[in-house]
Structures are given as C-alpha cells and as structure tokens.
Design a protein around this motif. Structure first.
Motif, mmCIF file in Angstrom:
data_model
loop_
_atom_site.group_PDB
_atom_site.id
_atom_site.type_symbol
_atom_site.label_atom_id
_atom_site.label_comp_id
_atom_site.label_asym_id
_atom_site.label_seq_id
_atom_site.Cartn_x
_atom_site.Cartn_y
_atom_site.Cartn_z
ATOM 1 N N TRP A 99 9.743 -7.804 7.700
ATOM 2 C CA TRP A 99 8.983 -8.804 6.968
ATOM 3 C C TRP A 99 9.694 -10.139 7.062
ATOM 4 C CZ3 TRP A 99 12.291 -5.910 4.071
ATOM 5 C CH2 TRP A 99 12.959 -6.512 3.006
ATOM 6 N N TRP A 107 13.667 -12.480 10.172
ATOM 7 C CA TRP A 107 13.033 -11.410 9.411
ATOM 8 C C TRP A 107 14.071 -10.420 8.944
ATOM 9 C CZ3 TRP A 107 12.407 -12.044 14.662
ATOM 10 C CH2 TRP A 107 12.946 -11.054 15.482
ATOM 11 N N THR A 130 2.510 -7.150 -1.028
ATOM 12 C CA THR A 130 1.929 -8.166 -0.141
ATOM 13 C C THR A 130 1.230 -9.251 -0.936
ATOM 14 O OG1 THR A 130 -0.171 -6.981 0.057
ATOM 15 C CG2 THR A 130 1.537 -6.468 1.681
ATOM 16 N N TYR A 136 4.929 -14.282 2.771
ATOM 17 C CA TYR A 136 5.318 -12.966 3.278
ATOM 18 C C TYR A 136 4.388 -12.559 4.414
ATOM 19 C CZ TYR A 136 8.852 -11.061 0.062
ATOM 20 O OH TYR A 136 9.996 -10.786 -0.622
ATOM 21 N N PHE A 138 4.215 -9.361 7.679
ATOM 22 C CA PHE A 138 4.764 -8.056 8.019
ATOM 23 C C PHE A 138 4.404 -7.654 9.444
ATOM 24 C CE2 PHE A 138 3.794 -8.281 3.548
ATOM 25 C CZ PHE A 138 4.910 -7.729 2.934
ATOM 26 N N TRP A 156 2.199 -11.070 13.581
ATOM 27 C CA TRP A 156 2.562 -10.827 12.199
ATOM 28 C C TRP A 156 1.298 -10.864 11.333
ATOM 29 C CZ3 TRP A 156 7.528 -9.813 10.517
ATOM 30 C CH2 TRP A 156 8.558 -10.027 11.435
#
Length: 157
Positions: A99, A107, A130, A136, A138, A156
């Motif tokens: 993340w 990250w 999230t 943010y 991931f 991402w």
C-alpha cells in the motif's frame, strides 16, 4: 571578526554535511513488514480467513493455474482491502499486499503470507482499511514457489 568567520565556516560545513547525509539516506521505494507486523491487529490490519472472498478490483494471472487478486469488502465494520492467491496453489506460494500514500513512488509491503494448507488452497493477506484514509492505494502481489516468479496487480487501486 575572526570569530564570526569561524562560526560562519562551521555553520556552512554543518549544513553541507547534513544536506549530503540526507541525500545519501533518502527514502527507498519499498519497506517490508513481516506477516507478523501486519496481522493480529498490528498497524491497523485485521486478520481474515484464507477462504475469504470479496469484490475483485484487480486480478493477475500468475501462470500455472494460479491467480493473485486484490479484493475488498466489509470486515469488522469497515471497508478493507486484501490480497489473495488462489487456484492450483502449492505450499509456500506467497501472497502479500503493498500500500502507498504517494501514488506508488514508495510503498509498504505487508507479508508475505505463505500457502500452508496444502495444494489448491487459497491464502489471503491481512486486511487494511480503504475508507477515510486520504491517498491510500493498494496492489496485490504473489510469488510462485515452483516457477520462482513474482507478479503484482496493476495499476494501483
């Protein structure tokens, strides 16, 4: 006068040394946390079942009948994301979730988590919120023991 020149030179040398040190010690692209660093409630992660399924937002064919997915769903009252490896897995195939808060320039890697329940079983990472966290993003990554290769979902999310 001589004292002022000395202090000025000393201050300049200190500033130069500090600046040089910072340029050498700058941030790396990734930092790794072990599975223990992001499970059991550590760092805001929540443990989930290795069979947990959610909404798939990214998927990557790993080859050899295996897939790594980035999924999300409601876990412990909040929307959370996690990585999952499934398919024709073998023990010691790996999955982890990265993340970032800066679009992928750097990250944190959470894991890896190893498949450990026998062939054909899935494995998940711990789940991270999230929602309500600005910036943010991931991705999910996996490593195939028999093929010796790593692949991540992209882009991402």
């Amino acid at each position: 006068m001589e004292n002022r020149v000395w202090h000025s030179l000393a201050a300049s040398a200190a500033a130069l040394s500090l600046g040089f040190g910072l340029s050498i010690v700058g941030p790396t692209n990734s930092a790794q946390a072990t599975a223990a660093d992001c499970s059991g409630g550590a760092a805001g992660f929540v443990d989930i079942s290795d069979d947990r399924s959610g909404t798939v937002v990214r998927s990557r064919d790993m080859g050899a009948g295996r897939t790594v997915t980035l999924e999300y769903g409601t876990v412990a009252g909040a929307q959370r994301g996690w990585a999952k490896i499934s398919g024709t897995t073998v023990n010691n195939d790996l999955v982890w979730m990265d993340w970032t808060t800066d679009g992928g320039s750097s990250w944190l890697q959470c894991g890896p988590f190893a498949v450990n329940r026998g062939p054909g079983t899935s494995k998940t990472s711990a789940a991270k919120t999230t929602m309500n966290v600005s910036g943010y993003q991931f991705r999910a990554c996996g490593y195939l023991k028999n093929a010796g290769q790593t692949k991540c979902t992209s882009p991402w999310w």
